[in-house]
Design a protein around this motif. Structure first.
Motif, short mmCIF file in Angstrom:
data_model
loop_
_atom_site.label_atom_id
_atom_site.label_comp_id
_atom_site.label_asym_id
_atom_site.label_seq_id
_atom_site.Cartn_x
_atom_site.Cartn_y
_atom_site.Cartn_z
N LYS A 125 96.50 -62.62 -0.31
CA LYS A 125 96.60 -61.46 -1.19
C LYS A 125 96.73 -60.19 -0.37
N LYS A 126 97.44 -59.22 -0.88
CA LYS A 126 97.53 -57.91 -0.25
C LYS A 126 96.50 -57.01 -0.92
N GLY A 127 95.69 -56.32 -0.14
CA GLY A 127 94.65 -55.46 -0.68
C GLY A 127 93.28 -56.06 -0.47
N TYR A 128 92.31 -55.63 -1.27
CA TYR A 128 90.91 -56.08 -1.13
C TYR A 128 90.72 -57.40 -1.84
N GLU A 129 90.30 -58.41 -1.10
CA GLU A 129 89.96 -59.70 -1.66
C GLU A 129 88.44 -59.84 -1.56
N PRO A 130 87.72 -59.65 -2.67
CA PRO A 130 86.26 -59.65 -2.60
C PRO A 130 85.70 -60.98 -2.10
N PRO A 131 84.64 -60.91 -1.30
CA PRO A 131 84.03 -62.15 -0.83
C PRO A 131 83.35 -62.91 -1.96
N CYS A 132 83.26 -64.25 -1.79
CA CYS A 132 82.66 -65.10 -2.83
C CYS A 132 81.45 -65.87 -2.37
N LYS A 133 81.36 -66.16 -1.09
CA LYS A 133 80.24 -66.98 -0.59
C LYS A 133 78.96 -66.17 -0.62
N ASP A 134 77.91 -66.71 -1.25
CA ASP A 134 76.64 -66.00 -1.37
C ASP A 134 75.98 -65.73 -0.02
N ARG A 135 76.20 -66.62 0.94
CA ARG A 135 75.57 -66.48 2.25
C ARG A 135 76.62 -66.18 3.30
N GLY A 136 76.39 -65.09 4.05
CA GLY A 136 77.31 -64.73 5.12
C GLY A 136 77.10 -63.30 5.55
N ASN A 137 77.82 -62.91 6.57
CA ASN A 137 77.83 -61.53 7.05
C ASN A 137 79.14 -60.90 6.63
N TYR A 138 79.06 -59.76 5.96
CA TYR A 138 80.23 -59.06 5.45
C TYR A 138 80.32 -57.73 6.18
N ARG A 139 81.33 -57.60 7.06
CA ARG A 139 81.43 -56.46 7.96
C ARG A 139 82.51 -55.49 7.49
N PHE A 140 82.15 -54.23 7.38
CA PHE A 140 83.04 -53.14 7.00
C PHE A 140 83.20 -52.28 8.25
N THR A 141 84.32 -52.44 8.95
CA THR A 141 84.52 -51.78 10.24
C THR A 141 85.58 -50.70 10.10
N VAL A 142 85.25 -49.51 10.60
CA VAL A 142 86.18 -48.37 10.58
C VAL A 142 86.62 -48.11 12.02
N TYR A 143 87.92 -47.98 12.21
CA TYR A 143 88.51 -47.72 13.52
C TYR A 143 89.26 -46.39 13.50
N THR A 144 89.09 -45.58 14.52
CA THR A 144 89.94 -44.42 14.74
C THR A 144 91.00 -44.86 15.74
N LEU A 145 92.25 -44.56 15.43
CA LEU A 145 93.36 -45.01 16.27
C LEU A 145 94.08 -43.82 16.91
N ASN A 146 94.65 -44.04 18.09
CA ASN A 146 95.40 -43.00 18.77
C ASN A 146 96.88 -43.01 18.38
N GLY A 147 97.21 -43.69 17.32
CA GLY A 147 98.57 -43.74 16.79
C GLY A 147 98.53 -44.41 15.43
N LYS A 148 99.70 -44.54 14.84
CA LYS A 148 99.79 -45.25 13.57
C LYS A 148 100.18 -46.70 13.84
N VAL A 149 99.80 -47.57 12.92
CA VAL A 149 100.23 -48.96 12.99
C VAL A 149 101.69 -48.95 12.58
N ASP A 150 102.54 -49.33 13.51
CA ASP A 150 103.99 -49.22 13.31
C ASP A 150 104.62 -50.61 13.35
N LEU A 151 104.44 -51.34 12.26
CA LEU A 151 105.00 -52.67 12.13
C LEU A 151 105.79 -52.75 10.83
N ARG A 152 106.67 -53.72 10.75
CA ARG A 152 107.48 -53.88 9.54
C ARG A 152 106.60 -54.29 8.36
N GLU A 153 107.03 -53.95 7.18
CA GLU A 153 106.33 -54.33 5.96
C GLU A 153 106.19 -55.85 5.93
N GLY A 154 104.99 -56.32 5.62
CA GLY A 154 104.75 -57.75 5.55
C GLY A 154 104.50 -58.42 6.89
#
Length: 180
Positions: A125-154
């Motif tokens: 899926k494209k976008g947010y796919e909510p987690p389903c497993k009751d047990r686990g570690n769910y990490r929300f990581t924020v990155y500052t980048l020195n450029g833009k992600v420059d890749l083709r769509e998809g």
């Protein structure tokens, strides 16, 4: 040392999820600054509210972040991944967020900042796919980048994650443990 840890974490996740077993390259940045990540809905080490899981209706949770000003900051990326006893998965990759952005409201995956892109995650899926497993570690990581992600769509998820790792100059994380 932090530079290597970021590169290894993001690239290892990318290759583990793609089935590749070896690391191909590492980030070129010299040092990684720290980002403070918080949320009005999430607490470090506490359970992910069920509203932000596959049983809820809220979509992606709101996130806030702050760090020292970085003159070389060009964009922000967010990667949400999970590690359970049986599997690892990437639930959301939002990239090319304007560098001046310091927060996202609830369900930002449905209305991302202008110019931002979202990757196709582990589930396909494209976008947010909510987690389903009751047990686990769910990490929300924020990155500052020195450029833009420059890749083709998809572009494949491992390529996007590697590009994020290669351009990371600051990083912070908020980890929820299990689902309420």
């Amino acid at each position: 040392m932090r530079r290597i840890a970021v590169g290894v974490t993001v690239v290892a996740a990318a290759f583990a999820l793609s089935g590749c077993g070896s690391l191909v390259g590492r980030s070129q940045a010299m040092d990684i600054a720290e980002i403070n990540v918080s949320s009005p809905e999430l607490r470090e080490g506490k359970a992910l509210p069920r509203d932000y899981s596959c049983e809820g209706t809220e979509g992606s949770p709101p996130l806030r972040w702050s760090s020292q000003p970085l003159s070389q900051a060009k964009s922000i990326a967010i990667v949400v991944d999970s590690h359970t006893s049986s599997e690892s998965a990437v639930h959301w990759v939002l990239y090319n967020i304007p560098a001046t952005t310091t927060e996202l409201g609830p369900n930002a995956a449905e209305d991302p900042p202008e110019g931002a892109g979202q990757a196709t995650v582990t589930s396909g899926k494209k976008g947010y796919e909510p987690p389903c497993k009751d047990r686990g570690n769910y990490r929300f990581t924020v990155y500052t980048l020195n450029g833009k992600v420059d890749l083709r769509e998809g572009a494949p998820l491992p390529e996007i994650l590697k590009e994020i790792a290669d351009k990371t100059i600051a990083r912070g994380r908020l980890t929820a443990v299990n689902i309420q």
